[in-house]
Design a protein around this motif. Structure first.
Motif, PDB file in Angstrom:
ATOM      1  N   GLY A  62       0.819  -1.215   0.000  1.00 45.30           N
ATOM      2  CA  GLY A  62       0.000   0.000   0.000  1.00 45.30           C
ATOM      3  C   GLY A  62       0.849   1.259   0.000  1.00 45.30           C
ATOM      4  N   LEU A  63       1.871   1.284   0.846  1.00 45.38           N
ATOM      5  CA  LEU A  63       2.777   2.432   0.879  1.00 45.38           C
ATOM      6  C   LEU A  63       3.530   2.569  -0.444  1.00 45.38           C
ATOM      7  CD1 LEU A  63       4.165   2.019   4.510  1.00 45.38           C
ATOM      8  CD2 LEU A  63       2.693   3.884   3.670  1.00 45.38           C
ATOM      9  N   ASP A  64       3.897   1.442  -1.043  1.00 46.25           N
ATOM     10  CA  ASP A  64       4.588   1.469  -2.327  1.00 46.25           C
ATOM     11  C   ASP A  64       3.665   2.036  -3.406  1.00 46.25           C
ATOM     12  OD1 ASP A  64       6.890   0.894  -3.972  1.00 46.25           O
ATOM     13  OD2 ASP A  64       5.739  -0.776  -4.821  1.00 46.25           O
ATOM     14  N   HIS A  65       2.409   1.626  -3.375  1.00 44.60           N
ATOM     15  CA  HIS A  65       1.427   2.125  -4.344  1.00 44.60           C
ATOM     16  C   HIS A  65       1.290   3.647  -4.243  1.00 44.60           C
ATOM     17  CE1 HIS A  65      -1.992   2.017  -7.028  1.00 44.60           C
ATOM     18  NE2 HIS A  65      -2.698   2.709  -6.150  1.00 44.60           N
ATOM     19  N   LEU A  66       1.431   4.170  -3.024  1.00 42.89           N
ATOM     20  CA  LEU A  66       1.349   5.617  -2.810  1.00 42.89           C
ATOM     21  C   LEU A  66       2.681   6.331  -3.084  1.00 42.89           C
ATOM     22  CD1 LEU A  66      -0.727   5.600   0.508  1.00 42.89           C
ATOM     23  CD2 LEU A  66      -1.538   6.225  -1.798  1.00 42.89           C
ATOM     24  N   GLY A  67       3.712   5.561  -3.401  1.00 42.45           N
ATOM     25  CA  GLY A  67       5.021   6.137  -3.677  1.00 42.45           C
ATOM     26  C   GLY A  67       5.772   6.562  -2.429  1.00 42.45           C
ATOM     27  N   LEU A  68       5.462   5.944  -1.292  1.00 40.24           N
ATOM     28  CA  LEU A  68       6.060   6.356  -0.025  1.00 40.24           C
ATOM     29  C   LEU A  68       7.173   5.445   0.480  1.00 40.24           C
ATOM     30  CD1 LEU A  68       2.775   7.358   1.830  1.00 40.24           C
ATOM     31  CD2 LEU A  68       4.428   8.868   0.690  1.00 40.24           C
ATOM     32  N   THR A  69       7.373   4.310  -0.148  1.00 34.64           N
ATOM     33  CA  THR A  69       8.393   3.375   0.343  1.00 34.64           C
ATOM     34  C   THR A  69       9.755   3.718  -0.238  1.00 34.64           C
ATOM     35  OG1 THR A  69       7.899   1.853  -1.456  1.00 34.64           O
ATOM     36  CG2 THR A  69       6.814   1.437   0.673  1.00 34.64           C
ATOM     37  N   ILE A  90      13.240  -6.495  -0.382  1.00 38.07           N
ATOM     38  CA  ILE A  90      14.296  -5.864   0.406  1.00 38.07           C
ATOM     39  C   ILE A  90      14.288  -4.380   0.066  1.00 38.07           C
ATOM     40  CG2 ILE A  90      16.764  -5.804   0.930  1.00 38.07           C
ATOM     41  CD1 ILE A  90      16.891  -8.716  -0.183  1.00 38.07           C
ATOM     42  N   ARG A  91      13.994  -3.566   1.064  1.00 39.10           N
ATOM     43  CA  ARG A  91      13.903  -2.115   0.878  1.00 39.10           C
ATOM     44  C   ARG A  91      15.143  -1.429   1.432  1.00 39.10           C
ATOM     45  NH1 ARG A  91       9.816  -0.675  -2.409  1.00 39.10           N
ATOM     46  NH2 ARG A  91       7.899  -1.776  -1.948  1.00 39.10           N
ATOM     47  N   ARG A  92      15.675  -0.483   0.674  1.00 37.13           N
ATOM     48  CA  ARG A  92      16.769   0.365   1.150  1.00 37.13           C
ATOM     49  C   ARG A  92      16.129   1.529   1.899  1.00 37.13           C
ATOM     50  NH1 ARG A  92      19.908   1.809  -4.137  1.00 37.13           N
ATOM     51  NH2 ARG A  92      17.865   2.663  -4.455  1.00 37.13           N
ATOM     52  N   GLY A  93      16.408   1.629   3.174  1.00 31.02           N
ATOM     53  CA  GLY A  93      15.814   2.690   3.966  1.00 31.02           C
ATOM     54  C   GLY A  93      14.914   2.118   5.039  1.00 31.02           C
ATOM     55  N   HIS A  94      14.113   2.999   5.651  1.00 30.09           N
ATOM     56  CA  HIS A  94      13.241   2.546   6.726  1.00 30.09           C
ATOM     57  C   HIS A  94      11.779   2.840   6.403  1.00 30.09           C
ATOM     58  CE1 HIS A  94      14.540   6.652   7.764  1.00 30.09           C
ATOM     59  NE2 HIS A  94      13.337   6.785   8.255  1.00 30.09           N
ATOM     60  N   VAL A  95      10.908   2.325   7.228  1.00 24.94           N
ATOM     61  CA  VAL A  95       9.475   2.464   7.016  1.00 24.94           C
ATOM     62  C   VAL A  95       9.109   3.946   7.066  1.00 24.94           C
ATOM     63  CG1 VAL A  95       7.190   1.864   7.906  1.00 24.94           C
ATOM     64  CG2 VAL A  95       9.061   0.220   8.075  1.00 24.94           C
ATOM     65  N   PRO A  96       8.342   4.422   6.082  1.00 26.93           N
ATOM     66  CA  PRO A  96       7.945   5.826   6.087  1.00 26.93           C
ATOM     67  C   PRO A  96       7.225   6.189   7.387  1.00 26.93           C
ATOM     68  CG  PRO A  96       7.316   4.769   4.032  1.00 26.93           C
ATOM     69  CD  PRO A  96       7.809   3.690   4.947  1.00 26.93           C
ATOM     70  N   GLY A  97       7.604   7.327   7.954  1.00 27.09           N
ATOM     71  CA  GLY A  97       6.977   7.792   9.189  1.00 27.09           C
ATOM     72  C   GLY A  97       7.583   7.220  10.452  1.00 27.09           C
ATOM     73  N   VAL A  98       8.495   6.278  10.310  1.00 27.31           N
ATOM     74  CA  VAL A  98       9.173   5.696  11.473  1.00 27.31           C
ATOM     75  C   VAL A  98      10.585   6.269  11.487  1.00 27.31           C
ATOM     76  CG1 VAL A  98       9.960   3.577  12.585  1.00 27.31           C
ATOM     77  CG2 VAL A  98       7.777   3.607  11.360  1.00 27.31           C
ATOM     78  N   PRO A  99      10.889   7.095  12.479  1.00 30.24           N
ATOM     79  CA  PRO A  99      12.165   7.824  12.436  1.00 30.24           C
ATOM     80  C   PRO A  99      13.417   7.000  12.731  1.00 30.24           C
ATOM     81  CG  PRO A  99      10.962   8.355  14.437  1.00 30.24           C
ATOM     82  CD  PRO A  99      10.061   7.482  13.610  1.00 30.24           C
TER      83      PRO A  99
END
Length: 165
Positions: A22-29, A58-67
């Motif tokens: 869902g986050l990927d679909h919104l372009g947020l991942t 495998i995502r480079r980075g962290h979950v959007p909104g999680v600092p």
């Protein structure tokens, strides 16, 4: 393999993957990590056919909104946090204490998995070997012991004490 903990582990993994989609679909991942062929071969040598890293998001980075920049793994999903996941290493150098001499032609760079990527893939492997309940067990241990949940020496000390009792 149909214990309540297995069911909960499956549900957590499915929910995390659905949220990621869902986050990927919104372009947020963060972008997925494209594993170079050399890294896929190394991981196949390490894990054999027990896991296929190309089947894991495998995502480079962290979950959007999680600092926090910490990496984590759930069934079928890894966020690497601040870690790049793959680095180029000159032949004859060392990565995290492991000699890589002889793995590439002299003077060339060869992509290698970072220790964090391998660590998180071990969690995926544990989930496949132990079962979905592994996620629940790991989360409970982190709640109970905080950062000490990662102290394998303390676990061995407790086991040794338990055996002596």
């Amino acid at each position: 393999m149909n214990s309540p903990a297995d069911l909960l582990g499956r549900m957590l993994g499915a929910a995390a993957r659905a949220a990621d989609r869902g986050l990927d679909h919104l372009g947020l991942t963060p972008p997925p990590l494209d594993l170079p062929p050399e890294v896929r071969e190394d991981l196949r040598d390490l894990f054999g056919h027990t896991i296929d890293p190309t089947a894991v998001m495998i995502r480079r980075g962290h979950v959007p909104g999680v600092p926090h920049p910490r990496a984590f793994a759930l069934p079928g999903l890894i966020y690497l946090g601040a870690d790049p996941g793959v680095v180029g290493t000159a032949a004859g150098t060392a990565v995290a204490g492991t000699a890589v001499a002889g793995t590439a032609a002299a003077g060339s760079d060869r992509p290698r998995a970072t220790p964090t990527l391998v660590h998180e893939l071990v969690h995926v492997w544990q989930g496949r070997v132990v079962g979905p309940r592994y996620v629940v067990i790991a989360l409970v241990e982190q709640v109970r012991h905080g950062r000490r949940a990662y102290d394998w020496r303390a676990v061995l000390d407790r086991a040794s004490t338990d055996r002596a009792s």
